[in-house]
Design a protein around this motif. Structure first.
Motif, PDB file in Angstrom:
ATOM      1  N   GLU A 128       0.831  -1.202   0.000  1.00 33.34           N
ATOM      2  CA  GLU A 128       0.000   0.000   0.000  1.00 33.34           C
ATOM      3  C   GLU A 128       0.870   1.259   0.000  1.00 33.34           C
ATOM      4  OE1 GLU A 128      -2.926   2.341   3.138  1.00 33.34           O
ATOM      5  OE2 GLU A 128      -2.771   0.147   3.259  1.00 33.34           O
ATOM      6  N   ALA A 129       1.928   1.241   0.807  1.00 26.75           N
ATOM      7  CA  ALA A 129       2.824   2.392   0.853  1.00 26.75           C
ATOM      8  C   ALA A 129       3.495   2.615  -0.495  1.00 26.75           C
ATOM      9  CB  ALA A 129       3.879   2.191   1.946  1.00 26.75           C
ATOM     10  N   LEU A 130       3.910   1.518  -1.122  1.00 28.08           N
ATOM     11  CA  LEU A 130       4.565   1.627  -2.427  1.00 28.08           C
ATOM     12  C   LEU A 130       3.629   2.257  -3.456  1.00 28.08           C
ATOM     13  CD1 LEU A 130       7.288   0.855  -3.750  1.00 28.08           C
ATOM     14  CD2 LEU A 130       6.190  -1.274  -4.488  1.00 28.08           C
ATOM     15  N   ALA A 172       4.769  10.350  -6.602  1.00 27.53           N
ATOM     16  CA  ALA A 172       5.870  10.657  -7.511  1.00 27.53           C
ATOM     17  C   ALA A 172       5.351  11.051  -8.890  1.00 27.53           C
ATOM     18  CB  ALA A 172       6.813   9.468  -7.622  1.00 27.53           C
ATOM     19  N   ALA A 173       4.295  10.379  -9.335  1.00 28.19           N
ATOM     20  CA  ALA A 173       3.693  10.741 -10.622  1.00 28.19           C
ATOM     21  C   ALA A 173       3.134  12.158 -10.568  1.00 28.19           C
ATOM     22  CB  ALA A 173       2.609   9.741 -10.991  1.00 28.19           C
ATOM     23  N   ARG A 203      12.341   2.900  11.685  1.00 26.23           N
ATOM     24  CA  ARG A 203      11.748   4.115  11.120  1.00 26.23           C
ATOM     25  C   ARG A 203      12.073   4.168   9.640  1.00 26.23           C
ATOM     26  NH1 ARG A 203       7.232   5.948  12.472  1.00 26.23           N
ATOM     27  NH2 ARG A 203       6.976   8.211  12.748  1.00 26.23           N
ATOM     28  N   ILE A 204      11.014   4.226   8.849  1.00 23.11           N
ATOM     29  CA  ILE A 204      11.135   4.321   7.397  1.00 23.11           C
ATOM     30  C   ILE A 204      10.896   5.763   6.979  1.00 23.11           C
ATOM     31  CG2 ILE A 204      10.240   3.492   5.183  1.00 23.11           C
ATOM     32  CD1 ILE A 204      11.461   1.276   6.873  1.00 23.11           C
ATOM     33  N   GLY A 205      11.719   6.241   6.073  1.00 21.43           N
ATOM     34  CA  GLY A 205      11.513   7.562   5.493  1.00 21.43           C
ATOM     35  C   GLY A 205      11.463   7.468   3.985  1.00 21.43           C
ATOM     36  N   TYR A 206      10.295   7.722   3.412  1.00 21.00           N
ATOM     37  CA  TYR A 206      10.167   7.784   1.961  1.00 21.00           C
ATOM     38  C   TYR A 206      10.238   9.247   1.550  1.00 21.00           C
ATOM     39  CZ  TYR A 206       8.817   2.884   2.046  1.00 21.00           C
ATOM     40  OH  TYR A 206       8.818   1.526   2.233  1.00 21.00           O
ATOM     41  N   VAL A 207      11.103   9.536   0.593  1.00 21.38           N
ATOM     42  CA  VAL A 207      11.407  10.916   0.220  1.00 21.38           C
ATOM     43  C   VAL A 207      11.121  11.077  -1.270  1.00 21.38           C
ATOM     44  CG1 VAL A 207      13.171  12.713   0.256  1.00 21.38           C
ATOM     45  CG2 VAL A 207      13.216  10.898   1.991  1.00 21.38           C
ATOM     46  N   ARG A 247      13.389   8.564 -10.942  1.00 25.45           N
ATOM     47  CA  ARG A 247      12.712   8.403 -12.230  1.00 25.45           C
ATOM     48  C   ARG A 247      12.318   9.781 -12.737  1.00 25.45           C
ATOM     49  NH1 ARG A 247       8.177   4.730 -11.160  1.00 25.45           N
ATOM     50  NH2 ARG A 247       7.088   6.605 -10.480  1.00 25.45           N
ATOM     51  N   GLN A 248      12.807  10.123 -13.919  1.00 23.18           N
ATOM     52  CA  GLN A 248      12.573  11.447 -14.492  1.00 23.18           C
ATOM     53  C   GLN A 248      12.986  12.545 -13.497  1.00 23.18           C
ATOM     54  OE1 GLN A 248       8.371  10.165 -15.979  1.00 23.18           O
ATOM     55  NE2 GLN A 248       9.024  11.796 -17.360  1.00 23.18           N
ATOM     56  N   TRP A 249      14.041  12.274 -12.763  1.00 26.37           N
ATOM     57  CA  TRP A 249      14.624  13.170 -11.773  1.00 26.37           C
ATOM     58  C   TRP A 249      13.693  13.461 -10.596  1.00 26.37           C
ATOM     59  CZ3 TRP A 249      19.503  13.000 -11.616  1.00 26.37           C
ATOM     60  CH2 TRP A 249      20.243  12.821 -12.788  1.00 26.37           C
ATOM     61  N   VAL A 250      12.763  12.544 -10.343  1.00 29.30           N
ATOM     62  CA  VAL A 250      11.957  12.573  -9.123  1.00 29.30           C
ATOM     63  C   VAL A 250      12.362  11.372  -8.272  1.00 29.30           C
ATOM     64  CG1 VAL A 250       9.624  12.372  -8.164  1.00 29.30           C
ATOM     65  CG2 VAL A 250      10.042  13.846 -10.146  1.00 29.30           C
ATOM     66  N   THR A 251      12.619  11.607  -7.000  1.00 28.34           N
ATOM     67  CA  THR A 251      13.142  10.551  -6.136  1.00 28.34           C
ATOM     68  C   THR A 251      12.022   9.721  -5.524  1.00 28.34           C
ATOM     69  OG1 THR A 251      13.162  11.863  -4.088  1.00 28.34           O
ATOM     70  CG2 THR A 251      15.066  12.071  -5.560  1.00 28.34           C
ATOM     71  N   LEU A 252      12.330   8.430  -5.293  1.00 29.77           N
ATOM     72  CA  LEU A 252      11.413   7.527  -4.596  1.00 29.77           C
ATOM     73  C   LEU A 252      12.212   6.724  -3.570  1.00 29.77           C
ATOM     74  CD1 LEU A 252      10.572   7.325  -7.941  1.00 29.77           C
ATOM     75  CD2 LEU A 252       8.596   6.274  -6.865  1.00 29.77           C
ATOM     76  N   HIS A 253      11.490   6.059  -2.667  1.00 24.78           N
ATOM     77  CA  HIS A 253      12.074   5.260  -1.589  1.00 24.78           C
ATOM     78  C   HIS A 253      12.896   6.177  -0.681  1.00 24.78           C
ATOM     79  CE1 HIS A 253      10.538   1.544  -3.383  1.00 24.78           C
ATOM     80  NE2 HIS A 253      10.842   2.112  -4.536  1.00 24.78           N
TER      81      HIS A 253
END
Length: 212
Positions: free
Chosen positions: A18-20, A27-28, A83-87, A148-154
């Protein structure tokens, strides 16, 4: 670039899949410049995740669900006490430099741990966040990113008080010769809220490193 950056702190555990999905959707939106950038702090139920370089032989005991993901790296564990940090940041108007971004992300986590009395560091040739446990190097945090396309994930995962034996079902990040540790194992009782505050206090220097 949408502004300001949204900080989201989840009070409960969020399923990894779900988080993914939520992160991918954000990000989109950031790519389309219709959504704000995001720092999302959360915790997952126990799960092993396989990055794009995961070696099946390093999955030793699939005692938890295994989720394939698009981030770089190999196998990692996520679970309670971590602790997870998605940026999700837009680098199109910042430095378009993957190595600089990873270095800055590592530095941010190291600075936040330092605020709480844990001396952490980078180790040459080994990605992630390291510290000394009983005089020996041990991994206290993992870094895994996708751009991806200069947008960060994870982003990052930091061990505050997880059950360290849960890591033994995998070879964490493909590194067998060094153990994992946690703030709790180092004698530091750090609540997620305290770590979140340390991340907030050290966020601006991290962003400044991303400037062109």
């Amino acid at each position: 670039m949408a502004s300001p950056i949204e900080w989201r702190v989840e009070p409960g555990r969020v399923d990894y899949g779900e988080a993914l999905a939520q992160m991918e959707a954000r990000a989109a939106g950031v790519t389309a410049r219709t959504a704000a950038e995001l720092v999302w702090l959360l915790e997952h139920p126990p799960v092993y995740t396989a990055g794009t370089s995961a070696d099946p032989t390093e999955l030793l005991d699939a005692r938890f669900p295994v989720h394939r993901t698009g981030r770089g790296g190999r196998y990692t564990y996520h679970g309670p006490g971590q602790r997870i940090g998605y940026v999700v940041l837009d680098l199109r108007d910042r430095r378009r430099d993957v190595r600089n971004y990873v270095h800055a992300l590592e530095g941010w986590v190291i600075a936040a741990l330092g605020e709480l009395g844990i001396e952490a560091f980078r180790a040459p040739g080994r990605i992630g966040i390291w510290t000394l446990d009983g005089g020996a190097e041990a991994k206290i945090g993992a870094i895994g990113v996708r751009i991806r396309q200069w947008v960060t994930l994870h982003g990052f995962a930091v061990n505050l008080s997880p059950t360290l034996s849960d890591f033994t079902g995998i070879v964490p990040c493909g590194i067998a010769e060094f153990p994992v540790t946690s703030a709790a194992a180092l004698g530091k009782n750090i609540a997620p809220e305290a770590f979140d505050q340390a991340l907030s206090a050290t966020f601006m220097p991290f962003l400044e490193l991303l400037n062109p």
